[in-house]
Motif scaffolding. Structure first.
Motif, PDB file in Angstrom:
ATOM      1  N   ASN A   1      74.590  70.148  63.763  1.00  0.00           N
ATOM      2  CA  ASN A   1      74.104  68.781  63.586  1.00  0.00           C
ATOM      3  C   ASN A   1      75.196  67.814  64.057  1.00  0.00           C
ATOM      4  OD1 ASN A   1      76.020  68.447  61.520  1.00  0.00           O
ATOM      5  ND2 ASN A   1      74.552  68.810  59.880  1.00  0.00           N
ATOM      6  N   PRO A   2      74.971  66.496  64.040  1.00  0.00           N
ATOM      7  CA  PRO A   2      75.970  65.561  64.575  1.00  0.00           C
ATOM      8  C   PRO A   2      77.320  65.591  63.860  1.00  0.00           C
ATOM      9  CG  PRO A   2      73.828  64.489  64.495  1.00  0.00           C
ATOM     10  CD  PRO A   2      73.672  65.802  63.790  1.00  0.00           C
ATOM     11  N   SER A   3      77.379  66.116  62.640  1.00  0.00           N
ATOM     12  CA  SER A   3      78.653  66.192  61.918  1.00  0.00           C
ATOM     13  C   SER A   3      79.402  67.487  62.169  1.00  0.00           C
ATOM     14  CB  SER A   3      78.404  66.030  60.410  1.00  0.00           C
ATOM     15  OG  SER A   3      77.923  64.737  60.118  1.00  0.00           O
ATOM     16  N   GLY A   4      78.837  68.381  63.004  1.00  0.00           N
ATOM     17  CA  GLY A   4      79.527  69.619  63.345  1.00  0.00           C
ATOM     18  C   GLY A   4      79.244  70.768  62.408  1.00  0.00           C
ATOM     19  N   ASN A   5      78.152  70.683  61.636  1.00  0.00           N
ATOM     20  CA  ASN A   5      77.765  71.754  60.723  1.00  0.00           C
ATOM     21  C   ASN A   5      76.480  72.415  61.225  1.00  0.00           C
ATOM     22  OD1 ASN A   5      79.844  70.955  58.781  1.00  0.00           O
ATOM     23  ND2 ASN A   5      78.532  69.190  58.393  1.00  0.00           N
ATOM     24  N   SER A   6      76.324  73.702  60.949  1.00  0.00           N
ATOM     25  CA  SER A   6      75.165  74.440  61.431  1.00  0.00           C
ATOM     26  C   SER A   6      73.864  73.819  60.929  1.00  0.00           C
ATOM     27  CB  SER A   6      75.240  75.897  60.966  1.00  0.00           C
ATOM     28  OG  SER A   6      74.075  76.598  61.352  1.00  0.00           O
ATOM     29  N   GLN A   7      73.013  73.443  61.868  1.00  0.00           N
ATOM     30  CA  GLN A   7      71.759  72.779  61.486  1.00  0.00           C
ATOM     31  C   GLN A   7      70.820  73.736  60.759  1.00  0.00           C
ATOM     32  OE1 GLN A   7      70.461  69.439  63.580  1.00  0.00           O
ATOM     33  NE2 GLN A   7      68.422  70.253  63.994  1.00  0.00           N
ATOM     34  N   LEU A   8      70.562  74.902  61.354  1.00  0.00           N
ATOM     35  CA  LEU A   8      69.663  75.850  60.706  1.00  0.00           C
ATOM     36  C   LEU A   8      70.340  76.577  59.550  1.00  0.00           C
ATOM     37  CD1 LEU A   8      67.537  77.470  63.551  1.00  0.00           C
ATOM     38  CD2 LEU A   8      67.116  75.434  62.189  1.00  0.00           C
ATOM     39  N   GLY A   9      71.664  76.741  59.622  1.00  0.00           N
ATOM     40  CA  GLY A   9      72.378  77.346  58.504  1.00  0.00           C
ATOM     41  C   GLY A   9      72.220  76.526  57.237  1.00  0.00           C
ATOM     42  N   THR A  10      72.338  75.204  57.373  1.00  0.00           N
ATOM     43  CA  THR A  10      72.162  74.321  56.227  1.00  0.00           C
ATOM     44  C   THR A  10      70.727  74.388  55.713  1.00  0.00           C
ATOM     45  OG1 THR A  10      73.863  72.821  57.092  1.00  0.00           O
ATOM     46  CG2 THR A  10      72.366  71.935  55.422  1.00  0.00           C
ATOM     47  N   LEU A  11      69.759  74.359  56.626  1.00  0.00           N
ATOM     48  CA  LEU A  11      68.358  74.433  56.227  1.00  0.00           C
ATOM     49  C   LEU A  11      68.060  75.760  55.531  1.00  0.00           C
ATOM     50  CD1 LEU A  11      65.488  73.256  56.267  1.00  0.00           C
ATOM     51  CD2 LEU A  11      65.203  74.247  58.559  1.00  0.00           C
ATOM     52  N   ALA A  12      68.612  76.845  56.045  1.00  0.00           N
ATOM     53  CA  ALA A  12      68.393  78.156  55.437  1.00  0.00           C
ATOM     54  C   ALA A  12      68.947  78.200  54.017  1.00  0.00           C
ATOM     55  CB  ALA A  12      69.040  79.243  56.296  1.00  0.00           C
ATOM     56  N   LEU A  13      70.137  77.656  53.814  1.00  0.00           N
ATOM     57  CA  LEU A  13      70.715  77.632  52.470  1.00  0.00           C
ATOM     58  C   LEU A  13      69.900  76.747  51.538  1.00  0.00           C
ATOM     59  CD1 LEU A  13      74.494  77.499  53.405  1.00  0.00           C
ATOM     60  CD2 LEU A  13      73.331  79.353  52.196  1.00  0.00           C
TER      61      LEU A  13
END
Length: 308
Positions: free
Chosen positions: A281-293
């Motif tokens: 994502n724009p902040s440098g964190n995994s987009q789908l990783g965050t959604l999965a968690l």
């Protein structure tokens, strides 16, 4: 009874089909080559059982997740004296920002932004040469995960070395304030090699068990329960840079991300979790990783803010 195996499998299938996958990091050339179709997840329960799905056994560059292990080693080396050189507050700025160092006299806001992790490497070099410090890190993560196959991706380390101009600026700036003691290139070489650790979701989730189990792995103490609790607190408040508040809001677990697309997250007393999807994502964190968690927590009630 929660069916973790089924939940993990379902989430992996949902992430495989998801269209908006974020953007793979391109400023480190070897990372730009990783397909954004990748997704892996591994959950290690307190009883040792492992549930995994997707590309959970494929190694990826853990990048800033290594800062969790570097912090643990630095605290082991100098204890609470570390906090004279690194703060414990969220930065509210991007992971590679130089802005706060001017007003805060070269003291990084926390150990999980780049400047803070560079100081951690300097602390470790107070006792070791770079080769020894890198070897110490490798031995540590191999011991935590029980897997001697974990290695450093030298191609990624070289890419970091070739493109790490902002990190050089951070290190030199802190050196000007007296907060970096070793030669800057030695400190940065150590830092780049730490970031280039390659681990799979399974290995990473296993390595995070000590933070899930009060500082212990298989009954052996790695750190005190108090220190494990404090590392988890920093992961909750600072582990996702200027997106840490949103991660706490959506997921509600201690977690540390890396621009390789990985996230290590901890459910104290319950599970250690690793996810990987290279699109950010724009902040440098995994987009789908965050959604999965987020979906995992919704289906299990594992948020630390849920009543037990």
């Amino acid at each position: 009874m929660i069916d973790i195996e089924n939940i993990v499998t379902e989430i992996a299938e949902e992430m495989r089909a998801h269209k908006d996958r974020g953007t793979v990091a391109s400023y480190i050339p070897p990372l730009a080559c990783v397909p954004d179709s990748k997704f892996g997840v591994a959950v290690v329960m307190a009883d040792g059982t492992i549930h995994s799905a997707g590309d959970a056994d494929e190694a990826f560059s853990i990048q800033s997740i290594s800062k969790v292990f570097a912090l643990t080693l630095a605290l082991g080396a100098v204890g609470d004296q570390l906090w004279n050189r690194v703060g414990r507050e969220p930065s509210g700025t991007p992971f590679n920002s130089i802005v706060q160092l001017e007003t805060e006299h070269g003291i990084p806001r926390n150990p999980f932004i780049n400047a803070g992790a560079i100081v951690l490497c300097d602390v470790l070099l107070g006792r070791h040469q770079p080769r020894e410090a890198i070897g110490q890190m490798l031995r540590f993560v191999r011991t935590l995960s029980g897997d001697d196959a974990i290695a450093i991706d030298e191609t990624v380390a070289g890419g970091e070395q070739d493109t790490g101009f902002r990190n050089r600026a951070l290190a030199n700036y802190m050196r000007a304030f007296g907060n970096i003691h070793a030669p800057v290139e030695r400190v940065l070489g150590t830092y780049f090699h730490f970031c280039a650790l390659a681990m799979s979701c399974r290995q990473l989730a296993l390595a995070g068990r000590f933070l899930m189990d009060g500082g212990r792995v298989d009954g052996h103490s790695i750190v005190t329960a108090s220190r494990a609790r404090r590392i988890n607190a920093l992961m909750m408040s600072c582990g996702h840079y200027d997106n840490s508040g949103d991660f706490a809001f959506r997921v509600g677990l201690p977690g540390k991300s890396g621009v390789g697309g990985g996230i290590l997250s901890v459910v104290p007393g319950v599970a250690s979790i690793a996810v990987w999807s290279p699109g950010l994502n724009p902040s440098g964190n995994s987009q789908l990783g965050t959604l999965a968690l987020e979906r995992l927590v919704q289906r299990t009630g594992w948020s630390v803010f849920e009543p037990r």
